[in-house]
Design an enzyme around this catalytic site. Structure first.
Site, short mmCIF file in Angstrom:
data_model
loop_
_atom_site.label_atom_id
_atom_site.label_comp_id
_atom_site.label_asym_id
_atom_site.label_seq_id
_atom_site.Cartn_x
_atom_site.Cartn_y
_atom_site.Cartn_z
N GLU A 137 0.80 -1.14 -0.08
CA GLU A 137 0.01 -0.08 0.01
C GLU A 137 0.84 1.36 -0.06
OE1 GLU A 137 -2.15 -1.37 3.57
OE2 GLU A 137 -4.05 -1.23 2.20
N GLU A 168 -4.12 -9.49 4.18
CA GLU A 168 -4.84 -9.09 5.31
C GLU A 168 -5.97 -10.26 5.59
OE1 GLU A 168 -3.49 -6.98 3.22
OE2 GLU A 168 -2.72 -5.36 4.06
#
Ligand code: NAI
Length: 702
Positions: free
Chosen positions: A105, A125
């Site tokens: 990210e 995640e």
């Protein structure tokens, strides 16, 4: 400093340096923003390279901050990414090796990205019950396309950088470096190139500004939802991944980010997410032993000997061959050796047939295997693992031989599942070198390894076998010496409850279904059929002698008297068709249970699934509390790891003790008190273990 700042001519290089994987903890985040400010303020700097030292670009969030206020303290990851985007000089992310979660990210916030080949790129995640929470669901589809991005987000699996760089139209990587070694140089050159391009104030590219569309959006997302529903079962995050990526295609970037944030936070509070995060930490903590420091010197294990080429010996051998460690197997007779080697071959050949193992790898592994009938041939092995018959006399003979032939410093391990490791150690003149290595069947498949620490086992032996476990890809948990160690000692209570439930009115199928609905890989009776009902029978026969006042249902004995030992005899609690593992209910078994019930004068009652689950799971919990208090297990989370990796306990429930915490220990104790009143159950067993009672009273958790 957890990120270093250096200037190379006109390029500033910010290098994340927070071993082991450059987790984006608070100090790292602070160091990144400080570096950006410095670069911004220095007129000589024309561009910035953001990279990682050591083993990774970045593995994402720092797990050591899980659940602490530091995790969200400013600058949080979202703010760092915003700071990268808002830098007026071009920022080039140079990624190598590992680029995952928050690390990816962060890279997606940079204006440009260059990658080394061989880099593992992922948004994992979902494996922790979450969706990416720092823009991953909004930015990745913009650079990879909706479908490729959603596949990565829903699976959480890593994809190699060179694969991603080949995707048509991808904008994830602007450049692929020639090699990991040349990445730093190439990144500097690339940074200078883009600096020149933007020298006249030409706007810097931002991923957030890229379009995000799917040409058949509604149909595709409908399809994706159906796919995920089948896969995800009890996991809450995968469907939310679909929602978030869909939001990226339908909402403005800022609104999509808000949607991602809200979804992320809601998931964070689900019991499934808490349990998965618990397990993530628990698995990593299991290898740490309180009084064995990480810098304990270790013995070198370059070769292994295995005694006994039966069910377990064969599987154990395969683990080491797979890891490239040579193994010499010893048996009493040539035909036993031949059978053992043939089974190993058969297992590998099945893998080759399924395409899971390349033929040359298979040959390579087999070339590491040798056999012998003589103890004098194995003396030089660094580690010897005994897997002979489960009889103390046989173990004694074997360990006396091992003591005679093994070189000084060799580690002597036993795979015993029930015998006293201290006693086994006492058969040698070197009890400090003796340890239990309790593998689970099938030993080449099951991830759990109970490392049984004897009274005299040396610390360096413990440290060494924990490292060996990692090398052969096992999750090791340390257990003290007691009957059954951690896992089997608990399962005995679980099995006993299963028996009472049959006596009181259940069928095996009802119990199994309830437990499987709860999430167990297999209910207790299917598990018995798989492991062999004769094993439990032998243990019970011993118990009838040792503990005559302990209450048992006799139903399982009746089953064994019929020779119904389980899958290996084609019949157990269920029937089995050769070659298949499907459990087919058997009317005679149900009749046998009913007859036995009648003989005992019990009127059957309807028992709810909830009661079944509670009695079985809380029996594990109560025994676990004793185990913990006695110091057999070092910590509660170790017990959870044993049950997840060895007994098919549902991962999203985080293990029996985590589950008890979620239910609330007060409620667990209340339920036990209710069960104790049932005259057909075992009131004595249901007295809450002192540790459990204390924690419940103090409103604490395990
Ligand atoms: P097995 O009966 O399949 O194999 C035992 C092998 O040891 C046989 O091939 C036998 O010929 C050989 N053997 C016996 N005495 C010997 C000696 N003096 N010297 C050399 N070889 C000898 O038994 P299995 O199931 O592999 O069990 C072995 C050990 O592993 C036992 O201690 C058992 O409790 C333990 N264990 C078994 C598990 C299972 O699910 N089967 C699970 C975990 C541990």
């Amino acid at each position: 400093m957890t990120a270093e700042y250096q200037v190379h001519g006109d390029v500033a290089v910010i290098t994340l340096n927070n071993p082991p994987v450059n987790g984006l903890g608070l100090s790292t985040r602070q160091a990144i923003t400080a570096g950006l400010e410095k670069a911004e303020a220095d007129p000589a700097v024309k561009a910035i390279v953001l990279t990682g030292a050591g083993k990774a670009f970045s593995g994402g969030a720092d797990i050591r901050e899980f659940g602490s206020p530091k995790a969200i303290q400013e600058p949080n990851l979202l703010s760092v990414i915003l700071a990268v985007e808002n830098t007026s000089k071009p920022v080039v992310a140079a990624v190598h090796s590992v680029c995952m979660g928050g690390g990816l990210e962060l890279a997606l916030g940079a204006h440009y990205r260059i990658a080394a080949p061989g880099c593992n790129v992922a948004l994992p995640e979902v494996k922790l019950g979450l969706i990416p929470g720092a823009g991953g669901t909004q930015r990745l589809p913009r650079v990879l396309g909706v479908e490729a991005a959603l596949n990565m987000i829903v699976s959480g699996e890593p994809v190699k950088s060179e694969m991603l760089a080949q995707l048509p139209g991808q904008k994830l990587f602007d450049k692929l470096a020639a090699s990991p070694e040349s990445l730093a140089e190439e990144a500097l050159a690339f940074a200078r190139e883009v600096a020149a391009k933007h020298a006249d104030g030409f706007a810097l590219p931002l991923v957030r500004n890229l379009p995000c569309k799917h040409k058949d959006g509604d149909a595709y997302f409908q399809f994706a939802r159906n796919m995920v529903k089948g896969m995800a079962k009890n996991f809450p995050a995968p469907p939310k991944c679909v929602d978030a990526v869909e939001a990226a295609t339908k909402k403005k970037f800022a609104d999509g980010m808000a949607f991602e944030r809200e979804t992320f936070i809601n998931l964070m509070w689900t019991p499934e997410c808490r349990s998965l995060r618990h397990l993530f930490v628990a698995e990593r903590a299991a290898s740490k032993i309180p009084d064995v420091p990480e810098d304990t010197p270790q013995r070198s294990i370059q070769s292994v000997a295995v005694i006994g080429a039966g069910t377990m010996g064969g599987g154990i051998t395969m683990n080491f061959l797979n890891a490239g460690i040579p193994v010499k197997v010893l048996e009493m007779k040539q035909d036993a050796l031949d059978r053992g080697v043939a089974t190993i071959r058969k297992n590998y050949e099945a893998q080759v047939k399924k395409g899971k193992l390349k033929a040359d790898k298979y040959e390579q592994r087999m070339s590491l295997l040798s056999t012998t009938l003589s103890y004098d041939d194995i003396g030089l092995a660094d580690l010897v693992i005994e897997a002979v018959f489960e009889e103390i006399g046989v173990k004694e003979a074997v360990f006396k031989e091992l003591d005679r032939v093994m070189k000084p410093g060799a580690i002597l391990a036993s795979n015993t599942s029930t015998l006293d490791v201290n006693k086994i150690a006492s058969f040698t003149q070197r009890p400090q070198d003796v340890v239990g290595l309790h593998f689970f069947s099938p030993a080449n498949v099951m991830k759990l390894l109970e490392v049984v620490r004897g009274e005299k086992t040396a610390k360096d032996v413990m440290a060494t076998v924990m490292t060996v476990a990692k090398k052969i890809k096992k999750t090791a948990v340390v257990s003290g010496v007691c009957d059954g160690f951690i896992g089997n000692r608990m399962i005995e209570q679980y099995g006993r409850q299963g028996g009472f439930l049959l006596d009181e009115g259940c069928t095996p199928e009802q119990v199994d279904k309830a437990m499987e609905k709860f999430g167990m890989a297999m209910g207790p009776f299917r598990m018995g059929d798989l492991a062999g009902n004769d094993i439990g029978w032998a243990i019970r026969k011993r118990r009838y002698q040792e503990k005559p006042d302990m209450k048992y249902s006799k139903t399982a004995d009746l089953l064994c008297e019929k020779g119904r030992f389980g899958q290996k005899t084609g019949a157990g609690w269920y029937d089995y068709v050769p070659g298949k593992r499907d459990a087919i209910p058997n009317a005679e078994v149900v009749q046998m249970i009913e007859d036995h019930r009648k003989a005992l004068g019990i009127t059957p009652r309807k028992i709810s699934d909830e009661e079944i689950v509670q009695r079985l799971v809380f029996s594990l919990v109560n025994e676990a509390a004793h185990i913990l208090e006695e110091g057999i297990a070092n910590k509660a989370s170790d017990i959870d790891v044993v049950y997840i990796f060895g007994y098919g306990f549902p991962v999203y429930r985080g293990g029996p003790l985590n589950y008890a915490n979620e239910v609330g220990l007060f409620n667990v104790v209340q339920a036990m008190k209710r069960f104790a009143k049932n005259p057909l159950d075992d009131a004595k067993f249901w007295q809450p273990a002192p540790l459990l009672a204390r924690l419940a009273e103090e409103g604490k958790t395990f």
